[in-house]
Motif scaffolding. Sequence first.
Motif, PDB file in Angstrom:
ATOM      1  N   MET A 158       0.823  -1.197   0.000  1.00  0.00           N
ATOM      2  CA  MET A 158       0.000   0.000   0.000  1.00  0.00           C
ATOM      3  C   MET A 158       0.868   1.262   0.000  1.00  0.00           C
ATOM      4  O   MET A 158       0.555   2.242  -0.678  1.00  0.00           O
ATOM      5  CB  MET A 158      -0.925  -0.008   1.228  1.00  0.00           C
ATOM      6  N   GLN A 159       1.969   1.217   0.745  1.00  0.00           N
ATOM      7  CA  GLN A 159       2.866   2.360   0.797  1.00  0.00           C
ATOM      8  C   GLN A 159       3.523   2.614  -0.553  1.00  0.00           C
ATOM      9  O   GLN A 159       3.674   3.762  -0.981  1.00  0.00           O
ATOM     10  CB  GLN A 159       3.945   2.123   1.857  1.00  0.00           C
ATOM     11  N   LYS A 160       3.908   1.546  -1.240  1.00  0.00           N
ATOM     12  CA  LYS A 160       4.532   1.688  -2.558  1.00  0.00           C
ATOM     13  C   LYS A 160       3.559   2.305  -3.559  1.00  0.00           C
ATOM     14  O   LYS A 160       3.950   3.156  -4.374  1.00  0.00           O
ATOM     15  CB  LYS A 160       4.988   0.310  -3.048  1.00  0.00           C
ATOM     16  N   VAL A 161       2.302   1.897  -3.510  1.00  0.00           N
ATOM     17  CA  VAL A 161       1.284   2.470  -4.393  1.00  0.00           C
ATOM     18  C   VAL A 161       1.090   3.949  -4.083  1.00  0.00           C
ATOM     19  O   VAL A 161       1.006   4.783  -4.998  1.00  0.00           O
ATOM     20  CB  VAL A 161      -0.046   1.704  -4.248  1.00  0.00           C
ATOM     21  N   ALA A 162       1.020   4.298  -2.809  1.00  0.00           N
ATOM     22  CA  ALA A 162       0.840   5.691  -2.418  1.00  0.00           C
ATOM     23  C   ALA A 162       2.008   6.550  -2.899  1.00  0.00           C
ATOM     24  O   ALA A 162       1.816   7.668  -3.402  1.00  0.00           O
ATOM     25  CB  ALA A 162       0.695   5.790  -0.899  1.00  0.00           C
ATOM     26  N   GLU A 163       3.226   6.043  -2.767  1.00  0.00           N
ATOM     27  CA  GLU A 163       4.405   6.768  -3.227  1.00  0.00           C
ATOM     28  C   GLU A 163       4.378   6.950  -4.748  1.00  0.00           C
ATOM     29  O   GLU A 163       4.755   8.010  -5.264  1.00  0.00           O
ATOM     30  CB  GLU A 163       5.668   6.027  -2.809  1.00  0.00           C
ATOM     31  N   ALA A 164       3.938   5.910  -5.456  1.00  0.00           N
ATOM     32  CA  ALA A 164       3.871   5.979  -6.913  1.00  0.00           C
ATOM     33  C   ALA A 164       2.863   7.038  -7.366  1.00  0.00           C
ATOM     34  O   ALA A 164       3.125   7.817  -8.292  1.00  0.00           O
ATOM     35  CB  ALA A 164       3.495   4.620  -7.483  1.00  0.00           C
ATOM     36  N   LEU A 165       1.714   7.079  -6.718  1.00  0.00           N
ATOM     37  CA  LEU A 165       0.706   8.082  -7.060  1.00  0.00           C
ATOM     38  C   LEU A 165       1.208   9.490  -6.767  1.00  0.00           C
ATOM     39  O   LEU A 165       0.920  10.437  -7.510  1.00  0.00           O
ATOM     40  CB  LEU A 165      -0.584   7.801  -6.292  1.00  0.00           C
ATOM     41  N   GLU A 166       1.964   9.633  -5.701  1.00  0.00           N
ATOM     42  CA  GLU A 166       2.548  10.935  -5.375  1.00  0.00           C
ATOM     43  C   GLU A 166       3.536  11.356  -6.464  1.00  0.00           C
ATOM     44  O   GLU A 166       3.569  12.516  -6.882  1.00  0.00           O
ATOM     45  CB  GLU A 166       3.259  10.854  -4.028  1.00  0.00           C
ATOM     46  N   THR A 167       4.317  10.401  -6.939  1.00  0.00           N
ATOM     47  CA  THR A 167       5.321  10.687  -7.962  1.00  0.00           C
ATOM     48  C   THR A 167       4.695  11.206  -9.248  1.00  0.00           C
ATOM     49  O   THR A 167       5.238  12.096  -9.913  1.00  0.00           O
ATOM     50  CB  THR A 167       6.149   9.420  -8.264  1.00  0.00           C
ATOM     51  N   ILE A 168       3.530  10.663  -9.613  1.00  0.00           N
ATOM     52  CA  ILE A 168       2.877  11.079 -10.857  1.00  0.00           C
ATOM     53  C   ILE A 168       1.798  12.143 -10.614  1.00  0.00           C
ATOM     54  O   ILE A 168       0.924  12.362 -11.444  1.00  0.00           O
ATOM     55  CB  ILE A 168       2.275   9.876 -11.607  1.00  0.00           C
ATOM     56  N   GLU A 169       1.887  12.791  -9.447  1.00  0.00           N
ATOM     57  CA  GLU A 169       1.023  13.931  -9.123  1.00  0.00           C
ATOM     58  C   GLU A 169      -0.448  13.548  -9.059  1.00  0.00           C
ATOM     59  O   GLU A 169      -1.328  14.309  -9.456  1.00  0.00           O
ATOM     60  CB  GLU A 169       1.246  15.073 -10.125  1.00  0.00           C
ATOM     61  N   LEU A 170      -0.708  12.348  -8.530  1.00  0.00           N
ATOM     62  CA  LEU A 170      -2.086  11.892  -8.347  1.00  0.00           C
ATOM     63  C   LEU A 170      -2.278  11.358  -6.919  1.00  0.00           C
ATOM     64  O   LEU A 170      -2.828  10.270  -6.724  1.00  0.00           O
ATOM     65  CB  LEU A 170      -2.434  10.793  -9.361  1.00  0.00           C
ATOM     66  N   PRO A 171      -1.881  12.111  -5.919  1.00  0.00           N
ATOM     67  CA  PRO A 171      -2.064  11.628  -4.543  1.00  0.00           C
ATOM     68  C   PRO A 171      -3.546  11.493  -4.210  1.00  0.00           C
ATOM     69  O   PRO A 171      -4.372  12.314  -4.606  1.00  0.00           O
ATOM     70  CB  PRO A 171      -1.401  12.718  -3.700  1.00  0.00           C
ATOM     71  N   GLY A 172      -3.884  10.409  -3.510  1.00  0.00           N
ATOM     72  CA  GLY A 172      -5.270  10.212  -3.122  1.00  0.00           C
ATOM     73  C   GLY A 172      -6.156   9.602  -4.192  1.00  0.00           C
ATOM     74  O   GLY A 172      -7.371   9.486  -3.997  1.00  0.00           O
ATOM     75  N   TYR A 173      -5.562   9.170  -5.312  1.00  0.00           N
ATOM     76  CA  TYR A 173      -6.344   8.620  -6.420  1.00  0.00           C
ATOM     77  C   TYR A 173      -6.381   7.097  -6.413  1.00  0.00           C
ATOM     78  O   TYR A 173      -6.829   6.488  -7.373  1.00  0.00           O
ATOM     79  CB  TYR A 173      -5.774   9.100  -7.759  1.00  0.00           C
ATOM     80  N   ALA A 174      -5.965   6.471  -5.346  1.00  0.00           N
ATOM     81  CA  ALA A 174      -5.869   5.010  -5.334  1.00  0.00           C
ATOM     82  C   ALA A 174      -7.201   4.327  -5.605  1.00  0.00           C
ATOM     83  O   ALA A 174      -7.252   3.289  -6.275  1.00  0.00           O
ATOM     84  CB  ALA A 174      -5.304   4.536  -3.995  1.00  0.00           C
ATOM     85  N   ASP A 175      -8.302   4.886  -5.119  1.00  0.00           N
ATOM     86  CA  ASP A 175      -9.609   4.237  -5.261  1.00  0.00           C
ATOM     87  C   ASP A 175     -10.375   4.695  -6.491  1.00  0.00           C
ATOM     88  O   ASP A 175     -11.523   4.273  -6.703  1.00  0.00           O
ATOM     89  CB  ASP A 175     -10.455   4.499  -4.009  1.00  0.00           C
ATOM     90  N   HIS A 176      -9.775   5.547  -7.316  1.00  0.00           N
ATOM     91  CA  HIS A 176     -10.484   6.080  -8.478  1.00  0.00           C
ATOM     92  C   HIS A 176     -10.635   5.032  -9.580  1.00  0.00           C
ATOM     93  O   HIS A 176      -9.712   4.255  -9.848  1.00  0.00           O
ATOM     94  CB  HIS A 176      -9.760   7.300  -9.039  1.00  0.00           C
ATOM     95  N   ASP A 177     -11.802   5.034 -10.196  1.00  0.00           N
ATOM     96  CA  ASP A 177     -12.071   4.173 -11.344  1.00  0.00           C
ATOM     97  C   ASP A 177     -11.324   4.736 -12.555  1.00  0.00           C
ATOM     98  O   ASP A 177     -11.419   5.933 -12.847  1.00  0.00           O
ATOM     99  CB  ASP A 177     -13.579   4.166 -11.622  1.00  0.00           C
ATOM    100  N   PRO A 178     -10.557   3.903 -13.290  1.00  0.00           N
ATOM    101  CA  PRO A 178      -9.844   4.407 -14.469  1.00  0.00           C
ATOM    102  C   PRO A 178     -10.752   5.107 -15.474  1.00  0.00           C
ATOM    103  O   PRO A 178     -10.310   6.047 -16.146  1.00  0.00           O
ATOM    104  CB  PRO A 178      -9.231   3.132 -15.065  1.00  0.00           C
TER     105      PRO A 178
END
Length: 261
Positions: A158-178
């Motif tokens: 979960m931490q790795k996913v959160a870091e990845a989303l932060e890197t691509i400027e999408l923090p907090g988007y983990a639960d978003h539908d593509p």
Amino acid sequence: MDFHRGTRMVWIRVIRGPCRRVRGHGPLLRPFGTLELYPLWNFENMTGLKITTLTLRLGSRTLIDRLSLSISGGVVTTVMGPSGSGKSSLLAWLCGTLDPTFSVSGSVMLNGRLLDGLPPEQRRVGILFQDDLLFPHLSAGENLAFALPRRFRGQSRMQKVAEALETIELPGYADHDPARLSGGQRARVALMRTLLAEPEALLLDEPFSKLDQALRERFRSLVFTHARQRNLPVLLVTHDPADAEAAEGAVLRIGDAPANT
């Protein structure tokens, strides 16, 4: 494997299966008929992506003729040429998904491993396409988590996913539908998913073409930076000269003239 002992060196002719280290001397690579002979003493020191005498045909048409190309880790080489010249087919051959209607001769090695005949999942080659190809039934975060190696479990995953989303400027988007993401957001998730899989080489098939100009420049830089930090050899297919200029590497043109670099 077949072994050949010269006067001063020991060689290996790879037919199938893994290789063993044997003492010997000699140059890095020497053609031997339709196969290749490798001096065993240096076999494990071959790093980067190396294509040797690739010929790619579709029916009676030769798309690529005797192409030899070496890409060191951290280097981006660009392939350009008209549509239908074999650029995407070259990438498909490298990652093991080339349609059997093509006929191919030649060999490819990645960091000392012979990839010929290996299935795609064993090649450790990442590829990013023009279309994002996100899994529609998974959230943005689940798409990223799908690519993570198995050593990431539980909280670290979960931490790795959160870091990845932060890197691509999408923090907090983990639960978003593509389906609810913009085209640029989907492209960024697809970029990061490819990098999270930890490939040993990266193939890029016009992955920046659907991004607007400002976003294109930022994320093109992001991908190249990540590749260089991870020492990945990169092969980029594009029609855009700006991509080739940003790559700061060699440019291989196919379709206009015989290609041999």
